[in-house]
Design a protein around this motif. Structure first.
Motif, mmCIF file in Angstrom:
data_model
loop_
_atom_site.group_PDB
_atom_site.id
_atom_site.type_symbol
_atom_site.label_atom_id
_atom_site.label_comp_id
_atom_site.label_asym_id
_atom_site.label_seq_id
_atom_site.Cartn_x
_atom_site.Cartn_y
_atom_site.Cartn_z
ATOM 1 N N UNK A 34 -6.873 6.958 -4.250
ATOM 2 C CA UNK A 34 -8.045 6.629 -3.467
ATOM 3 C C UNK A 34 -8.736 7.891 -2.958
ATOM 4 N N UNK A 35 -7.935 8.878 -2.564
ATOM 5 C CA UNK A 35 -8.494 10.162 -2.122
ATOM 6 C C UNK A 35 -9.292 10.820 -3.242
ATOM 7 N N UNK B 202 -12.908 12.202 5.914
ATOM 8 C CA UNK B 202 -13.215 10.867 5.389
ATOM 9 C C UNK B 202 -11.989 10.283 4.692
ATOM 10 N N UNK B 203 -11.260 11.134 3.982
ATOM 11 C CA UNK B 203 -10.037 10.653 3.312
ATOM 12 C C UNK B 203 -9.009 10.194 4.344
ATOM 13 N N UNK C 58 -14.641 12.058 -5.706
ATOM 14 C CA UNK C 58 -15.600 11.903 -6.810
ATOM 15 C C UNK C 58 -16.905 11.278 -6.311
ATOM 16 N N UNK C 59 -16.735 10.315 -5.416
ATOM 17 C CA UNK C 59 -17.866 9.440 -5.108
ATOM 18 C C UNK C 59 -18.698 9.903 -3.915
ATOM 19 N N UNK C 60 -18.036 10.472 -2.907
ATOM 20 C CA UNK C 60 -18.724 10.794 -1.660
ATOM 21 C C UNK C 60 -19.142 12.259 -1.657
ATOM 22 N N UNK D 283 0.850 -1.178 0.000
ATOM 23 C CA UNK D 283 0.000 0.000 0.000
ATOM 24 C C UNK D 283 0.891 1.235 0.000
ATOM 25 N N UNK D 284 0.839 2.001 -1.025
ATOM 26 C CA UNK D 284 1.798 3.099 -1.183
ATOM 27 C C UNK D 284 1.103 4.455 -1.158
ATOM 28 N N UNK D 285 1.884 5.512 -0.973
ATOM 29 C CA UNK D 285 1.296 6.856 -1.025
ATOM 30 C C UNK D 285 0.579 7.117 -2.349
#
Lengths: 294, 795
Positions: free
Chosen positions: A248-249, A273-274, A254-256, A240-242
């Motif tokens: 993902x942020x 949330x991020x 976009x989604x939330x 899992x990288x920066x």
């Protein structure tokens, strides 16, 4: 702070509840733990003519391991869920979330079914039910039906439950090996409703993350399953990288669509949330074993 | 002018001296076992319940009121409007002789023509039960004509702002200024000028027990008996008598157990005096209890300041000058009778007073706004003065790269400079600033804390250390309200009497809302008389039975109440020893009282039980010489005259962690060092400091009355208005510095407001210390997560 006048009926069984529903329709309201309902009544924000007390209906209580499911009766108190060995063993996400549900005094009275049925947008239990793929059981005089938790929540305090139905049980599938959960919540004070929170559950196998479910609460009108964000996280796999986190942020932005409230603007709540998403995934991956980066 | 420090004025290590002993509050067992008796617990025959219909608008004309349907509702006894109540009750008319320019307008107890804030009472419904009254209140039909409202204090002062009171022609209630020394010169000479714009949110005091009153008018005697959850029963009796037309001695106000007050139960409220008027109209006892929702829009609010300030500093680290400009919003009216301006006066007069600079300029503009009234709440303006000062001090040390501890020590008013008059105009008997700082360094290993902070920063953990010196005025003299021509007493009064059993009763004007002051008074009486503390009962809170006193405000209970108890007890002791001397055929000077016995002054040999003297003095006077008249009841008054106020001071330290991803603050440690002079009871003193600090932490992190621009309070319930709870507060570490005041024999100074006065600046400095390395800077409290994230520039 006195409620509008109402009639109180103690139901000894579900049949009595259905009878009250038939007689009074929308004017009848179920009283379970009363931890949300009583303040609402005392503040005169709601004026049911009949309160149907279901606290004596024993068949609605209890936690049972039944094949591949954990079944929790709607009248089971939060405290019983918190202290359940079955829950701790098979639904660790629920056990992790439960200490965030208010305070001891509220958990002693408040019920799982009450929290699931009320559908407060900032409550923990609906989000966990969606994250865990729970099924909710609804009964009425006409019979029983089941609804997937992710379909149950429709809007702000809006659910699939019809006014003539009682939510009687939640059924949580037991995950096999490789599944891990993580729960992150930010509240202003210990025990407050969440400003923002996320319940996460996914599968980690050979370092690859899959079947991820990220459910946000305290953000939109109801517990919100963020599928695109989960896909963005899965695409990264491990380590899992920066870079993964940055993608993902963006996906979450976009989604939330968090609702502004007293504790923050949309942008503030999205930022929170991020942050919590990153922490939840780190915790989830850490539980799956192995190093976590970023 | 100053009294000599007496034997009791320094903390005794003598275990038999009750002064200095950590004795739990006498009322604790009673209260925690449910035996408390609060006003709402009381009921009277024929008692009815009042509920007020309140304005939903911040500013609106009352076009018509139709009470017909409400009056016909079940259980309703009477529905009244403002016009009807005005016939029996005079409006509040605030006046302060010290501020003749203060613009005021009469405040009716129920609005007559228009409502000026959301929550102002406009009609009352009286019914057989509270529930019936609430049901009927919804049936009172009011036709409103909405008027433009002004909520923000700065907006209220703008030239084209809507007026809260048309007849005043302006929203500026008062402007105050101070200009001392050569401020312009100081800033011109400065090597560094630090400047900040502060915002202090308006908030309220949240008492566990809400306001409650039962008024019982007896037409047969034209007398009014009131039970009320209040700090100042004597003052309220005076207010009711004057506003409702009673001879003073026909009004009795009793304050039974009170569950917290904090200044919000210090003055009369419109709905409370209206309750008295309702009892007069009905000739029946009327109870009114403010529920939690209406408390938020009717209890007094506080703070609500927008301050621009700057400090001039030399490169060596000398403070050269200070300039403060404050806009303070007081809501729709100036609070009766004290006025609401003292919160502003304390900003004006208490900023920077710990430091020896001589150049100071300040302005405070007091603004009316369409909001609930704001006024006297624990600390009254002093937290603002201290936060502005201490934040600027830390900014200066950061700018100059100087140690904030050393910088403060260098700039403190030095010990030898007292009595000291600050450039603000206030004078101080003594402030133990350096001693408190020394003590703080003993209590907290600051270098170790800094090392921990620095090493954690490398791991991305952002912790901050904040220290804040604080200064306070306590136990004020008649120089305040006497000079202001406001009927607020400065004295305390005490009756001490020896009961036939040899026990002692003390009736005192000051009151106790949970502080334990009554226990402190018992300790003073016991120490002075020479009897065990358990043999003393303290009675307070009854305007008819206790001698006149101002009750609890401005940290005065122990300082003034304690002193009068000492003086009265000493006089009683003399009277007891005179009787004992007659019986024992000794000179009074050869005798003393100790642990409930008459003893030889020299050597302490027991001569006689006090109970025996009491018995003789009450029942067997025949054995006394004919010229001996036992005087076993003694009354004394004490007015503090030597000083305008007793100066308290201290220092607080906060150690906290900021989560930069969420803007969250976790308070890890909080330490307070305080000087309240003689410590009568360290347990009670420390409880006061802890409770005050928690309220200061509340101001700094949680508490805020959030209003929108239309003057609607948006978080008026305990679900949305946040007060700190046990889980949010670490154990608060406390140490005392003891410098007795020389103006009294007891030597005690105030402590009630100490905690709240210095907590906010310590927290704000610590937050800035934590976020400074991330480029953040914050000057607004409460420091909510959103404000911190904004300060960090991430949202």
């Amino acid at each position: 702070m006195k409620p509008y006048p109402f009639k109180y009926v103690r139901a000894e069984g579900l049949a009595a509840v259905f009878q009250q529903f038939e007689e009074h329709g929308d004017d009848a309201q179920v009283l379970a733990g009363g931890q949300s309902l009583m303040p609402v009544l005392n503040m005169r924000l709601s004026a049911p003519r009949v309160l149907v007390d279901i606290n004596r209906i024993e068949e609605l209580r209890g936690i049972a391991l039944d094949g591949g499911e954990v079944r929790i009766g709607a009248l089971t108190r939060h405290r019983e869920v918190l202290e359940s060995e079955v829950v701790r063993t098979h639904l660790p996400l629920l056990a992790e979330a439960m200490p965030h549900v208010a305070h001891v005094a509220v958990r002693n009275r408040g019920t799982l079914g009450g929290s699931l049925a009320l559908a407060d947008p900032a409550a923990e239990m609906p989000a966990c039910a969606v994250a865990l793929g729970a099924t909710l059981v609804l009964r009425s005089a006409a019979g029983e039906r089941t609804v997937a938790a992710e379909d149950f929540y429709q809007g702000l305090y809006e659910t699939e439950r019809r006014p003539d139905e009682v939510l009687t049980e939640a059924r949580y599938p037991i995950a096999g090996p490789g599944y891990h959960g993580a729960f992150q919540e930010f509240a202003r004070r210990q025990g407050d409703f969440a400003v923002v929170g996320v319940a996460a559950r996914g599968r980690v196998e050979s370092g690859v993350l899959s079947e991820l479910r990220l459910v946000y609460f305290g953000c939109e009108g109801h517990a919100r399953l963020a599928r695109q964000t989960a896909l963005a996280a899965e695409a990264g796999g491990r380590p899992y990288t920066p870079q993964v986190f940055a993608a993902l942020k963006d996906a979450l932005a976009e989604e939330l669509d968090p609702m502004e409230n007293m504790h923050g603007s949309r942008a503030t709540k999205l930022h929170m949330a991020q942050t919590l998403t990153g922490r939840a995934l780190q915790a989830l991956l850490a539980r799956a074993g192995g190093a976590v980066h970023g | 002018m100053s009294g000599k420090a007496g034997a009791s004025s320094s903390n005794s290590t003598n275990p038999t001296n009750p002064i200095g002993q950590a004795i739990p509050r006498a009322s604790v067992r009673r209260l925690v076992t449910g035996r408390g008796r609060y006003t709402d617990d009381m009921t009277f025959a024929r008692m009815v319940h009042a509920v007020f219909v309140r304005s939903p608008f911040a500013h609106a004309r009352i076009l018509s009121i139709d009470t017909g349907e409400a009056a016909r509702a079940p259980g309703v006894v009477r529905v009244v409007t403002g016009a009807e109540v005005a016939e029996v009750c005079k409006p509040f008319q605030v006046r302060h002789a010290g501020f003749p320019a203060l613009k005021v307008t009469p405040q009716h107890v129920l609005a007559v023509d228009k409502a000026s804030w959301q929550g102002e009472a406009v009609a009352a419904v009286v019914a057989e039960s509270r529930a019936e009254a609430e049901d009927a209140a919804e049936l009172v039909m009011i036709e409103w004509g909405e008027l433009p409202a002004v909520a923000d204090a700065d907006a209220a002062l703008a030239p084209d702002a809507p007026l809260v009171h048309q007849e005043l022609g302006t929203n500026e209630a008062l402007a105050l200024t101070v200009d001392g020394g050569d401020v312009d010169g100081a800033f011109a000479d400065a090597d560094v000028v630090v400047e900040e714009e502060f915002r202090f949110a308006r908030h309220t005091g949240v008492t566990l027990e809400p306001r409650c009153i039962i008024a019982d008018y007896d037409p047969s005697t034209h007398a009014l008996a009131v039970h009320q959850s209040h700090q100042a029963p004597h003052e309220m009796a005076d207010v009711y008598a004057r506003h409702l037309g009673f001879p003073g001695h026909n009004v009795r106000v009793v304050a039974p157990d009170v569950g917290g007050a904090f200044g919000l139960k210090l003055q009369p409220y419109a709905d409370e005096i209206a309750t008295c008027a309702l009892s007069m109209l009905l000739g029946r006892p009327v109870k009114y209890t403010a529920d939690r929702l209406e408390s938020f829009v009717t209890d007094i609010h506080a703070r609500g300041h927008h301050v621009k300030a700057r400090m001039a500093v030399s490169a060596d680290g000398d403070i050269l000058g200070l300039e403060v400009d404050d806009v303070y919003g007081i809501g729709a009216y100036s609070q009766f009778p004290r006025t609401s301006v003292f919160e502003g006066v304390h900003v004006l007069r208490m900023s920077g007073v710990a430091y020896k600079h001589t150049n100071y300029r300040a302005r405070v503009r007091v603004a009316y706004q369409n909001k609930a009234l704001s006024g006297h709440y624990r600390g009254v303006g002093m937290p603002i003065a201290n936060t502005v000062t201490e934040r600027l001090v830390d900014m200066a040390t950061t700018e100059l790269g100087l140690d904030p501890v050393a910088f403060r020590r260098r700039n403190y008013v030095p010990s030898e400079a007292y009595p000291h008059t600050a450039p603000t105009g206030f004078s101080f008997e003594y402030m133990s600033l350096g001693e408190c700082l020394d003590k703080l360094e003993e209590l907290v290993d600051i270098p170790a804390l800094r090392a921990e902070r620095d090493s954690l920063r490398a791991d991305g953990v952002y912790r901050g250390i904040g220290i804040a010196t604080f200064t306070e005025t306590t136990a004020i003299s008649p120089e305040y309200y006497g000079k202001a021509e406001i009927r607020v007493a400065a004295q305390e009064s005490c009756v001490v009497r020896l009961e036939p059993s040899g026990h002692v009763r003390c009736l005192i004007g000051m009151t106790d809302q949970g502080q334990g002051t009554a226990t402190g008074i018992a300790q003073v009486v016991a120490a002075t008389l020479g009897v065990p503390v358990d043999d003393v009962e303290v009675i307070s809170g009854d305007s008819a039975a206790t001698p006149y006193g101002a009750g609890a405000f401005a940290s005065r209970g122990a300082a003034i109440g304690g002193e009068v108890a000492l003086q009265a007890s000493r006089a009683l002791k003399e009277n007891i020893l005179a009787v004992a001397a007659a019986i024992l055929q000794e000179e009074p000077a050869a005798l003393d009282l100790s642990d409930g016995r008459i003893v030889a002054a020299a050597g302490g040999t027991a001569r006689m039980e006090l109970a025996e003297i009491a018995d003789i003095g009450h029942f067997r006077q025949n054995i006394l010489p004919p010229d001996v008249q036992p005087q076993f009841t003694v009354a004394r008054h004490h007015v503090p005259r030597a000083l305008p106020h007793l100066s308290g001071n201290g220092i607080q330290l906060s150690y906290l962690e900021v989560d930069p991803g969420l803007g969250a603050v976790k308070l890890l440690r909080h330490a307070v060092v305080h000087d309240c002079g003689t410590v009568i009871n360290p347990l009670l003193v420390h409880e006061q400091i802890r409770g005050g600090a928690v309220q200061g932490i509340g101001s700094a992190l949680y508490e805020e009355s959030v209003y929108n621009n239309e003057g609607q309070m948006l978080n008026a319930s305990l679900a949305d208005y946040l007060v700190p709870m046990a889980a949010e507060i670490p154990d608060i570490e406390i140490a005392d510095v003891i410098t007795p005041t020389r103006s009294s024999e007891l030597g005690a100074k105030g402590v009630g407001e100490a905690g709240v006065t210095g907590a906010s600046p310590a927290i704000l400095n610590a937050i800035n210390d934590a976020i400074g390395p991330l480029g953040g800077r914050l000057a607004e409290i409460p420091a909510t997560p959103e404000r911190i994230l904004r300060a960090l520039g991430v949202v």
